[in-house]
Design a protein around this motif. Structure first.
Motif, PDB file in Angstrom:
ATOM      1  N   THR A   1       0.535   6.456 -10.390  1.00 45.53           N
ATOM      2  CA  THR A   1      -0.419   5.467  -9.886  1.00 45.53           C
ATOM      3  C   THR A   1       0.198   4.820  -8.654  1.00 45.53           C
ATOM      4  OG1 THR A   1      -1.270   5.025 -12.106  1.00 45.53           O
ATOM      5  CG2 THR A   1      -1.658   3.356 -10.429  1.00 45.53           C
ATOM      6  N   VAL A   2      -0.588   4.682  -7.610  1.00 43.10           N
ATOM      7  CA  VAL A   2      -0.080   4.080  -6.379  1.00 43.10           C
ATOM      8  C   VAL A   2      -1.006   2.954  -5.938  1.00 43.10           C
ATOM      9  CG1 VAL A   2       1.008   6.224  -5.608  1.00 43.10           C
ATOM     10  CG2 VAL A   2      -1.323   5.691  -4.885  1.00 43.10           C
TER      11      VAL A   2
ATOM     12  N   SER B   1      -3.339   1.240  -3.510  1.00 39.66           N
ATOM     13  CA  SER B   1      -4.248   1.835  -2.536  1.00 39.66           C
ATOM     14  C   SER B   1      -3.964   1.335  -1.126  1.00 39.66           C
ATOM     15  CB  SER B   1      -5.702   1.508  -2.883  1.00 39.66           C
ATOM     16  OG  SER B   1      -6.052   2.024  -4.139  1.00 39.66           O
ATOM     17  N   GLU B   2      -4.142   2.241  -0.179  1.00 34.80           N
ATOM     18  CA  GLU B   2      -4.159   1.835   1.213  1.00 34.80           C
ATOM     19  C   GLU B   2      -5.450   1.036   1.440  1.00 34.80           C
ATOM     20  OE1 GLU B   2      -1.771   2.403   3.293  1.00 34.80           O
ATOM     21  OE2 GLU B   2      -0.590   3.853   2.135  1.00 34.80           O
TER      22      GLU B   2
ATOM     23  N   ARG C   1      -4.829   3.602  -7.180  1.00 35.76           N
ATOM     24  CA  ARG C   1      -5.452   4.911  -7.367  1.00 35.76           C
ATOM     25  C   ARG C   1      -4.525   5.768  -8.201  1.00 35.76           C
ATOM     26  NH1 ARG C   1      -9.803   4.785  -4.295  1.00 35.76           N
ATOM     27  NH2 ARG C   1      -9.803   3.698  -2.283  1.00 35.76           N
TER      28      ARG C   1
ATOM     29  N   ARG D   1      -0.465  12.446 -12.345  1.00 37.22           N
ATOM     30  CA  ARG D   1       0.228  11.968 -11.152  1.00 37.22           C
ATOM     31  C   ARG D   1       0.472  10.473 -11.256  1.00 37.22           C
ATOM     32  NH1 ARG D   1      -2.761  13.999  -5.850  1.00 37.22           N
ATOM     33  NH2 ARG D   1      -0.860  13.062  -4.982  1.00 37.22           N
TER      34      ARG D   1
ATOM     35  N   ASP E   1      -8.765   0.592   2.645  1.00 30.50           N
ATOM     36  CA  ASP E   1      -9.864   1.436   3.110  1.00 30.50           C
ATOM     37  C   ASP E   1     -10.933   0.524   3.699  1.00 30.50           C
ATOM     38  OD1 ASP E   1     -12.368   2.875   3.139  1.00 30.50           O
ATOM     39  OD2 ASP E   1     -11.434   4.395   1.873  1.00 30.50           O
TER      40      ASP E   1
ATOM     41  N   PRO F   1       0.831  -1.209   0.000  1.00 33.65           N
ATOM     42  CA  PRO F   1       0.000   0.000   0.000  1.00 33.65           C
ATOM     43  C   PRO F   1       0.867   1.262   0.000  1.00 33.65           C
ATOM     44  CG  PRO F   1      -0.880  -1.594   1.547  1.00 33.65           C
ATOM     45  CD  PRO F   1       0.439  -2.140   1.089  1.00 33.65           C
ATOM     46  N   GLY F   2       0.518   2.204  -0.868  1.00 36.87           N
ATOM     47  CA  GLY F   2       1.271   3.446  -0.978  1.00 36.87           C
ATOM     48  C   GLY F   2       2.423   3.388  -1.961  1.00 36.87           C
ATOM     49  N   GLU F   3       2.737   2.205  -2.457  1.00 38.68           N
ATOM     50  CA  GLU F   3       3.862   2.073  -3.384  1.00 38.68           C
ATOM     51  C   GLU F   3       3.488   2.595  -4.770  1.00 38.68           C
ATOM     52  OE1 GLU F   3       6.869  -1.423  -5.111  1.00 38.68           O
ATOM     53  OE2 GLU F   3       5.590  -1.784  -3.359  1.00 38.68           O
ATOM     54  N   VAL F   4       4.392   3.353  -5.368  1.00 38.31           N
ATOM     55  CA  VAL F   4       4.177   3.884  -6.710  1.00 38.31           C
ATOM     56  C   VAL F   4       4.412   2.773  -7.730  1.00 38.31           C
ATOM     57  CG1 VAL F   4       4.975   5.534  -8.435  1.00 38.31           C
ATOM     58  CG2 VAL F   4       4.856   6.205  -6.030  1.00 38.31           C
TER      59      VAL F   4
END
Length: 230
Positions: A75-76, A78-79, A68, A73, A81, A34-37
């Motif tokens: 793409t990463v 997603s955390e 997302r 920008r 949710d 999660p959060g990785e580009v």
């Protein structure tokens, strides 16, 4: 030699699906955290494909909520949710219940044997704490009813939302709580073999509803009634 005129072309849809499934699995198992580009050029090079199927895969993963992206920008991944997980879980539970209800009358002894064999592999994987093998066997088990139901709309919905729930399944099958699913699977086969669609659908519901226990309460803690005024 001349190219045969009747030679069947390579199905590009297979490549798209393969790339999508590979990236989806990497996100679900945490390899892509999660959060990785994630960059389409790097992924394409790594997978040995062009950027087109990677971009298409990322679009589908975005629809599932696993990645997302914003215009201009990166793409990463997603955390997690919890609200989205809860919503996806409710959909998945309903779809599997419906799949079983529609499939019971069409299940053959061969289908039931396939389910039993899958559950045996599932039980062995749970006992060995092999989460990947448990998930694969669980997929094989539940896929029988989904396929036999013949409901393509149902299958499409599950394809979109199941990956979100898969993160919960990894937690459950990595714990002793997964042993309960073995018994529920056995019960599901029994009710299907008896031709009891209502009972089988209820067991399917219970099997998937158990994952809800792994979703933490997303509601904020309530505030005390009496608070100091500023």
């Amino acid at each position: 030699m001349p190219i045969p005129v009747d030679h069947a072309p390579i199905r590009t849809s297979l490549l798209r699906d393969t790339v999508h499934d590979r990236l989806r699995d990497l996100i679900v198992d945490g390899t892509l955290a999660p959060g990785e580009v994630v960059r389409d050029t790097e992924l394409a090079t790594w997978l040995g494909v062009s950027r087109t199927p990677v971009r298409e895969a990322l679009l589908r993963l975005g629809e599932s909520g696993l990645v997302r992206a914003a215009p201009g920008r990166s793409t990463v991944v997603s955390e997690i949710d919890l609200a989205e997980v809860r919503e996806a879980h409710a959909v998945v539970v309903t779809m599997h219940r419906l799949a079983v209800a529609e499939a019971v009358a069409r299940l053959t002894p061969a289908h039931l044997d396939t389910m039993r064999a899958a559950n045996q592999r599932f039980a062995a994987a749970i006992a060995a704490t092999d989460t990947d093998a448990a998930l694969a066997a669980d997929d094989d088990f539940h896929a029988v009813a989904v396929e036999v139901s013949g409901n393509r709309a149902l299958a499409t919905v599950l394809d979109q939302f199941s990956p979100v729930v898969r993160r919960l399944e990894r937690l459950r099958f990595a714990s002793l709580a997964g042993t309960e699913s073995v018994a529920l699977h056995d019960r599901l086969v029994e009710t299907c073999a008896a031709g009891d669609a209502d009972a089988a659908a209820e067991v399917a519901y219970r099997t998937w509803q158990n994952l809800a226990d792994l979703i933490p309460d997303t509601q904020p803690d309530s505030q005390p009634d009496s608070q100091e005024t500023p």
